[in-house]
Design a protein around this motif. Structure first.
Motif, mmCIF file in Angstrom:
data_model
loop_
_atom_site.group_PDB
_atom_site.id
_atom_site.type_symbol
_atom_site.label_atom_id
_atom_site.label_comp_id
_atom_site.label_asym_id
_atom_site.label_seq_id
_atom_site.Cartn_x
_atom_site.Cartn_y
_atom_site.Cartn_z
ATOM 1 N N ALA A 1 -27.246 23.392 4.548
ATOM 2 C CA ALA A 1 -27.107 22.658 3.276
ATOM 3 C C ALA A 1 -26.085 21.523 3.370
ATOM 4 C CB ALA A 1 -26.740 23.611 2.137
ATOM 5 N N TYR A 2 -25.104 21.679 4.247
ATOM 6 C CA TYR A 2 -24.106 20.610 4.430
ATOM 7 C C TYR A 2 -24.781 19.307 4.880
ATOM 8 C CZ TYR A 2 -24.624 21.198 9.447
ATOM 9 O OH TYR A 2 -25.143 21.229 10.716
ATOM 10 N N PHE B 1 -27.175 6.015 -11.723
ATOM 11 C CA PHE B 1 -25.892 6.505 -11.204
ATOM 12 C C PHE B 1 -25.566 6.055 -9.779
ATOM 13 C CE2 PHE B 1 -27.055 10.107 -14.189
ATOM 14 C CZ PHE B 1 -26.133 9.747 -15.171
ATOM 15 N N GLU C 1 -32.526 8.638 -12.372
ATOM 16 C CA GLU C 1 -31.168 9.126 -12.083
ATOM 17 C C GLU C 1 -30.456 8.240 -11.045
ATOM 18 O OE1 GLU C 1 -31.566 13.416 -11.325
ATOM 19 O OE2 GLU C 1 -30.299 13.080 -9.575
ATOM 20 N N MET D 1 -29.518 24.338 -5.997
ATOM 21 C CA MET D 1 -29.318 24.055 -7.410
ATOM 22 C C MET D 1 -29.804 22.670 -7.752
ATOM 23 S SD MET D 1 -25.611 25.657 -8.108
ATOM 24 C CE MET D 1 -25.171 25.517 -6.399
ATOM 25 N N PHE E 1 -12.860 24.194 2.415
ATOM 26 C CA PHE E 1 -14.033 25.048 2.613
ATOM 27 C C PHE E 1 -14.256 25.417 4.067
ATOM 28 C CE2 PHE E 1 -14.522 23.512 -1.595
ATOM 29 C CZ PHE E 1 -15.097 24.572 -2.261
ATOM 30 N N SER F 1 -30.300 20.374 -14.543
ATOM 31 C CA SER F 1 -30.816 21.194 -15.639
ATOM 32 C C SER F 1 -32.210 20.716 -16.020
ATOM 33 C CB SER F 1 -29.912 21.071 -16.867
ATOM 34 O OG SER F 1 -28.621 21.480 -16.539
ATOM 35 N N LEU G 1 -26.672 12.361 1.402
ATOM 36 C CA LEU G 1 -26.348 11.595 0.197
ATOM 37 C C LEU G 1 -25.117 10.723 0.416
ATOM 38 C CD1 LEU G 1 -26.888 10.809 -2.695
ATOM 39 C CD2 LEU G 1 -25.717 12.891 -3.448
ATOM 40 N N THR H 1 -28.903 12.931 -15.640
ATOM 41 C CA THR H 1 -27.524 13.428 -15.617
ATOM 42 C C THR H 1 -27.035 13.421 -14.172
ATOM 43 O OG1 THR H 1 -27.707 15.783 -15.088
ATOM 44 C CG2 THR H 1 -28.370 15.092 -17.330
ATOM 45 N N PRO H 2 -25.722 13.428 -13.991
ATOM 46 C CA PRO H 2 -25.203 13.372 -12.621
ATOM 47 C C PRO H 2 -25.168 14.735 -11.936
ATOM 48 C CG PRO H 2 -23.485 12.868 -14.255
ATOM 49 C CD PRO H 2 -24.669 13.370 -14.997
ATOM 50 N N GLU H 3 -25.795 15.746 -12.520
ATOM 51 C CA GLU H 3 -25.629 17.105 -12.005
ATOM 52 C C GLU H 3 -26.169 17.262 -10.584
ATOM 53 O OE1 GLU H 3 -26.924 20.018 -14.802
ATOM 54 O OE2 GLU H 3 -26.118 21.699 -13.635
ATOM 55 N N ARG H 4 -27.330 16.683 -10.312
ATOM 56 C CA ARG H 4 -27.912 16.807 -8.974
ATOM 57 C C ARG H 4 -27.025 16.109 -7.927
ATOM 58 N NH1 ARG H 4 -33.588 16.966 -7.578
ATOM 59 N NH2 ARG H 4 -34.054 16.297 -9.686
ATOM 60 N N ILE H 5 -26.468 14.972 -8.308
ATOM 61 C CA ILE H 5 -25.577 14.246 -7.392
ATOM 62 C C ILE H 5 -24.340 15.082 -7.095
ATOM 63 C CG2 ILE H 5 -24.125 12.172 -7.179
ATOM 64 C CD1 ILE H 5 -26.238 10.789 -9.075
ATOM 65 N N PHE H 6 -23.742 15.604 -8.146
ATOM 66 C CA PHE H 6 -22.557 16.456 -8.020
ATOM 67 C C PHE H 6 -22.871 17.659 -7.127
ATOM 68 C CE2 PHE H 6 -19.852 19.881 -9.856
ATOM 69 C CZ PHE H 6 -18.600 19.301 -9.708
ATOM 70 N N ASN H 7 -24.000 18.319 -7.381
ATOM 71 C CA ASN H 7 -24.350 19.515 -6.599
ATOM 72 C C ASN H 7 -24.685 19.182 -5.144
ATOM 73 O OD1 ASN H 7 -23.906 21.352 -8.633
ATOM 74 N ND2 ASN H 7 -26.018 21.310 -9.371
ATOM 75 N N THR H 8 -25.309 18.043 -4.917
ATOM 76 C CA THR H 8 -25.637 17.683 -3.532
ATOM 77 C C THR H 8 -24.368 17.312 -2.761
ATOM 78 O OG1 THR H 8 -27.822 16.947 -4.253
ATOM 79 C CG2 THR H 8 -27.101 16.228 -2.076
ATOM 80 N N LEU H 9 -23.472 16.591 -3.405
ATOM 81 C CA LEU H 9 -22.218 16.255 -2.717
ATOM 82 C C LEU H 9 -21.386 17.517 -2.451
ATOM 83 C CD1 LEU H 9 -21.210 12.865 -4.385
ATOM 84 C CD2 LEU H 9 -22.147 13.256 -2.090
ATOM 85 N N ASN H 10 -21.637 18.575 -3.204
ATOM 86 C CA ASN H 10 -20.938 19.843 -2.977
ATOM 87 C C ASN H 10 -21.786 20.859 -2.207
ATOM 88 O OD1 ASN H 10 -18.637 18.986 -4.284
ATOM 89 N ND2 ASN H 10 -19.194 19.876 -6.259
ATOM 90 N N ALA H 11 -22.958 20.469 -1.726
ATOM 91 C CA ALA H 11 -23.872 21.436 -1.097
ATOM 92 C C ALA H 11 -23.269 22.082 0.145
ATOM 93 C CB ALA H 11 -25.204 20.760 -0.750
ATOM 94 N N TYR H 12 -22.366 21.367 0.820
ATOM 95 C CA TYR H 12 -21.700 21.951 1.995
ATOM 96 C C TYR H 12 -20.939 23.220 1.614
ATOM 97 C CZ TYR H 12 -17.298 20.219 0.160
ATOM 98 O OH TYR H 12 -16.205 20.007 -0.647
ATOM 99 N N GLN H 13 -20.595 23.359 0.352
ATOM 100 C CA GLN H 13 -19.889 24.564 -0.095
ATOM 101 C C GLN H 13 -20.813 25.784 -0.046
ATOM 102 O OE1 GLN H 13 -18.433 23.370 -3.972
ATOM 103 N NE2 GLN H 13 -17.197 21.712 -3.111
ATOM 104 N N THR I 1 -25.455 17.163 1.873
ATOM 105 C CA THR I 1 -24.250 16.424 1.492
ATOM 106 C C THR I 1 -24.107 15.187 2.372
ATOM 107 O OG1 THR I 1 -23.174 18.487 0.829
ATOM 108 C CG2 THR I 1 -21.736 16.598 1.245
ATOM 109 N N PHE J 1 -33.752 12.148 -4.831
ATOM 110 C CA PHE J 1 -33.039 10.914 -5.194
ATOM 111 C C PHE J 1 -33.896 9.664 -5.065
ATOM 112 C CE2 PHE J 1 -29.638 13.865 -3.914
ATOM 113 C CZ PHE J 1 -28.987 13.920 -5.127
#
Lengths: 342, 342
Positions: B21-22, B90, B86, A1, B115, A4, B28, A11-23, B25, B73
């Motif tokens: 993918a983790y 940020f 970005e 992901m 998770f 947008s 970053l 926007t912080p979306e890529r940061i948010f998604n990368t920090l959650n990529a382990y999910q 994470t 990034f």
């Protein structure tokens, strides 16, 4: 992901998604463990049916299947889930090409745990545990690799077998260094009924290769040489030496040490076939090959994803010539073929 | 990273990348911990300079920076790295909008650890620990949230403040439910100098909100109401109630219980402003909003990412009308505004 595409401002979306990529890793791992792909492959399409088949809660199944759809492993039409061609081929356990076993290596704590200390690894410039020197024996780890990763090799091993036409010589003598599961050598034995394979690896790992050779019906042409690639007696007069996924573990000097041994073992005119993740000169493309360097940083003392130029230079310095690099369509790795001067 | 677009046949690349993918994470997280973005922002461009600045090994820095480039990034031109717009905004700690603090929540073991047991969570249909019921106090966890996540809220809190024109009424009485860091209410107080904010949350969390209110210069119009959103005395005659990132923690019946309390606390004609990850009806798009459901599966007993229709229905059933949904340009969340009938 990714962020947008419509965003005019950062926007912080890529940061948010990368920090959650382990999910995402956790989602695919859970789906394989619960065998959701097989359940859907067998005909379960709705949450209720899938949940019944795998013995899980509907809320859990619905949310997991939605996330697998987002990740590209399922399709969803109305409330009906279906396998993608990729999932049907690789993730349904009934498929001959199913590679669900790779969890046994890629999700192994000894492997994933290295990334929990990545900050330290960057500071140090390499693996922070005692496991970073792959010239040392780590047979248990490599048995897990050999038992798990064999299905991943099928397309590449076919590619290599086709790249080396079997008609050109009556009988090949092939040395498969750090053979692991042995699949690359076995593919050559299958392609050329007169090929004889010598597999070199730590002794417990070779048992896995031998099982695979038996299953493939080539055990009578499959010989084992237990030991270190850097120390074991290799034999001589080989037509072909396979170096699949081994050079990335070492620094160039160590690679060259190994290549000199390979050179000695080959007959004049013999060829070495190297399979590697080979980034472009920029080292940041293509993504899968280039990012392999991070795995080498976390898990080895001095390994790397080498560029074609770097690999060529190692071969040139150790007596090889005519190195050619081959992209494999749809696969993230490359094959290099180099000749021992006659 | 996705599978090669050129692949004519299914390839295992997406599976391989998702199971790894983790590692994105970890990359970053390491970069933020090592403050690489600030070092590059301050002018270090080459591996050597960056390594010297952050006190890390060159091999580690080169491989990490290449991977940050792959992830979008950094940029890389020859051997010179630079921040993307970005990252400059940020991830450079000198930026007023820097949100590096979010690691304090998103990388918290209590959060990420859920998770590791996702397979169990799918079987059970919810959080496998005792932490899944968010009507119960978990103040330490929410203090970490409040201390870490405030910078993430800036664009959305501005959007909400602009959506509610401050000229329309002389003085607002605003209730911020589960205020956390308090940033949404504080933004309203800043936009309307006559607004008075009442923040409701667990007592230790409200200390963070109060600090933020002081820092924003609105402490004299900032009042605290410690307690549960489901049990505390809320007060009455509010013009606006904020429900930011709270409904997703609960099932619809529990959300409706809360909305009835909100209804009682509002004046006739008063409005409730809801901020949520709102997927489309298909529940698999857009990706960031839709995938939020997985976080709710892993960490709550019965929360979800609700669609606009589901949210509207909850408001309709609890005495609200005229629910309108607002996309925020470039942000993954939506805002819903609903009115209490006069």
């Amino acid at each position: 992901m990714t962020a947008s595409p419509m965003a005019a401002h950062p926007t912080p979306e890529r940061i948010f998604n990368t920090l959650n990529a382990y999910q995402n890793t956790a989602a695919l791992k859970a789906a394989i463990e619960l065998d959701i792909f097989t359940a859907i492959g067998k005909g379960a399409q709705e949450t209720t049916a899938i949940a019944a088949k795998i013995g899980a809660a509907e809320r859990g199944v619905r949310i997991l299947c939605d996330n697998l759809t987002i990740l590209g492993f399922l399709t969803k039409e109305k409330n009906l889930y279906a396998l993608t061609p990729e999932s049907a081929l690789f993730l349904d356990r009934r498929s001959p090409a199913n590679l669900t076993s790779i969890l046994g290596f890629l999700a192994k704590e000894e492997f994933t745990g290295q990334f929990e200390r990545l900050t330290e690894a960057v500071r140090k410039g390499g693996c922070v545990t005692q496991d970073g020197d792959n010239t040392k024996p780590k047979p248990e780890f490599w048995v897990a690799f050999a038992r798990s990763m064999a299905p991943m090799t099928v397309p590449a091993s076919k590619f290599i077998a086709e790249l080396l036409p079997s008609g050109e010589r009556n009988s090949w003598k092939v040395l498969d260094i750090a053979a692991g599961h042995g699949m690359y050598g076995i593919a050559l034995a299958q392609a050329n009924p007169q090929a004889r394979i010598v597999a070199l690896d730590w002794e417990p790992v070779l048992q896995v290769a031998q099982e695979n050779a038996r299953a493939a019906g080539v055990a009578d042409r499959y010989q084992l040489r237990p030991g270190s690639a850097f120390e074991a007696e290799m034999g001589e007069n080989y037509d072909i030496v396979l170096l699949t996924n081994i050079l990335h573990h070492f620094d160039p000097a160590t690679c060259e040490k190994l290549l000199r041994r390979v050179h000695t073992a080959l007959r004049p005119g013999g060829r070495v076939v190297t399979l590697e993740f080979v980034p472009n000169e920029d080292r940041v493309s293509p993504p899968t090959a280039a990012s392999f360097s991070l795995i080498m940083l976390a898990s080895t003392d001095s390994g790397d994803a080498y560029t074609a130029a770097e690999l060529s230079l190692m071969f040139q310095k150790t007596g090889f010539r005519n190195s050619t690099i081959h992209a494999m369509p749809g696969l993230p790795q490359h094959v290099m073929v180099s000749e021992k001067a006659t």
